[in-house]
Enzyme design. Sequence first.
Site, PDB file in Angstrom:
ATOM      1  N   HIS A 173       4.746   0.047   0.370  1.00  0.00           N
ATOM      2  CA  HIS A 173       5.680  -0.714   1.433  1.00  0.00           C
ATOM      3  C   HIS A 173       4.715  -1.712   1.952  1.00  0.00           C
ATOM      4  CE1 HIS A 173       3.572   2.849   3.506  1.00  0.00           C
ATOM      5  NE2 HIS A 173       3.671   2.186   4.288  1.00  0.00           N
TER       6      HIS A 173
ATOM      7  N   HIS B 119       0.876  -1.248   0.050  1.00  0.00           N
ATOM      8  CA  HIS B 119      -0.161  -0.042   0.056  1.00  0.00           C
ATOM      9  C   HIS B 119       0.808   1.194   0.044  1.00  0.00           C
ATOM     10  CE1 HIS B 119       1.199  -0.631   4.094  1.00  0.00           C
ATOM     11  NE2 HIS B 119       0.857   0.720   4.301  1.00  0.00           N
TER      12      HIS B 119
ATOM     13  N   ARG C  40       4.960   6.614  13.865  1.00  0.00           N
ATOM     14  CA  ARG C  40       4.841   6.800  12.659  1.00  0.00           C
ATOM     15  C   ARG C  40       4.480   8.363  12.437  1.00  0.00           C
ATOM     16  NH1 ARG C  40       1.209   4.307   8.067  1.00  0.00           N
ATOM     17  NH2 ARG C  40      -0.233   5.977   8.677  1.00  0.00           N
TER      18      ARG C  40
ATOM     19  N   ASP D 249       0.601   4.965   1.985  1.00  0.00           N
ATOM     20  CA  ASP D 249      -0.263   5.285   3.080  1.00  0.00           C
ATOM     21  C   ASP D 249      -1.276   6.275   2.720  1.00  0.00           C
ATOM     22  OD1 ASP D 249       1.301   3.974   5.104  1.00  0.00           O
ATOM     23  OD2 ASP D 249       2.699   5.466   5.116  1.00  0.00           O
TER      24      ASP D 249
HETATM   25  C1  SIN Z   1       3.166   0.953   7.688  1.00  0.00           C
HETATM   26  O1  SIN Z   1       3.338   2.393   7.631  1.00  0.00           O
HETATM   27  O2  SIN Z   1       2.351   0.522   6.820  1.00  0.00           O
HETATM   28  C2  SIN Z   1       3.811   0.376   8.686  1.00  0.00           C
HETATM   29  C3  SIN Z   1       5.139  -0.047   8.024  1.00  0.00           C
HETATM   30  C4  SIN Z   1       5.888  -1.042   9.054  1.00  0.00           C
HETATM   31  O3  SIN Z   1       5.515  -0.896  10.252  1.00  0.00           O
HETATM   32  O4  SIN Z   1       7.000  -1.373   8.837  1.00  0.00           O
END
Ligand code: SIN
Length: 282
Positions: A258, A101, A273, A103
């Site tokens: 990612h 995806h 994040r 974000d």
């Molecule tokens: C995400 O932002 O989707 C999570 C990425 C992660 O925890 O590695």
Amino acid sequence: MTYRQTTVRPIAGALGAEISGVDLSAPLDDASFADIHAAYLEHLVLFFPDQRLDPEALIALGRRFGELEAHPFLPNLKDHPEVVLLQKKETAETNVGNGWHSDMSFLETPPAGSVLYALDVPPYGGDTLFANMYLVHDSLSDGLKQMLGGRSAIHDYTRVFLEAARRGRTSASMEDIEAARDEMPPVEHPVFRTHPETGRKLLYVNPFFTSHLKDISPDESRPILEYLYQQTAKPESTCRYRWREHTVALWDNRCTQHYAVNDYHGHRRTMHRITIRGDRPF
Ligand code: SIN
């Protein structure tokens, strides 16, 4: 590309570089910021090992790149709503982000970038994969590019978050998420988006949030989207990062996707994040 203040070491052919020679907990001087920004446009995802960032410092770092965007559903820090807490505890089975995806592509103006800071890292596993969506676009045949050029796709947060609420994986309830549907109806974005800074075209559909191609039914869209997702996941389109505690990742959310690998059952993984506000894709 020559960098004046920092050392930039690519980690894969497709994308990704590790950066040293910079302390992200202190305000970035203009020369370091210029290096990091240039490396971000060149390598798409940057990793900065051995950093110490409390939530204020993480927020200050993100603000150097733009305004921050709070997440509508994921759990956040009580005193810092801009900071999402991504945590899989020892007893949990599922993790957040376990699928390709970009974000929040379900927003009209999805984030330009994201910053992830590793606090607890499992003894093995818990890597994150990233894909270069310029490369995926460029690898498609001229015929497919012609067929999809100028077409939009529909992005809908309910695809993933209703399922997450059903499994108790977000702090929001199913009712909250359903109620938000009126405020956040599905949005349309071009299948091939143009990066506002580099001017390059890239593929902008993802399996988490893209429900179908506009004016093509979900059933008809599926095989086309599946083909595009296979190209995204090809090892040659991606890099894989093995986290160490206190590493920061900064990725360009416009031209990457990612995938957070869920292979560390019985161990804790904790990340903070933040996301940097972006523009409407064109
Ligand atoms: C995400 O932002 O989707 C999570 C990425 C992660 O925890 O590695």
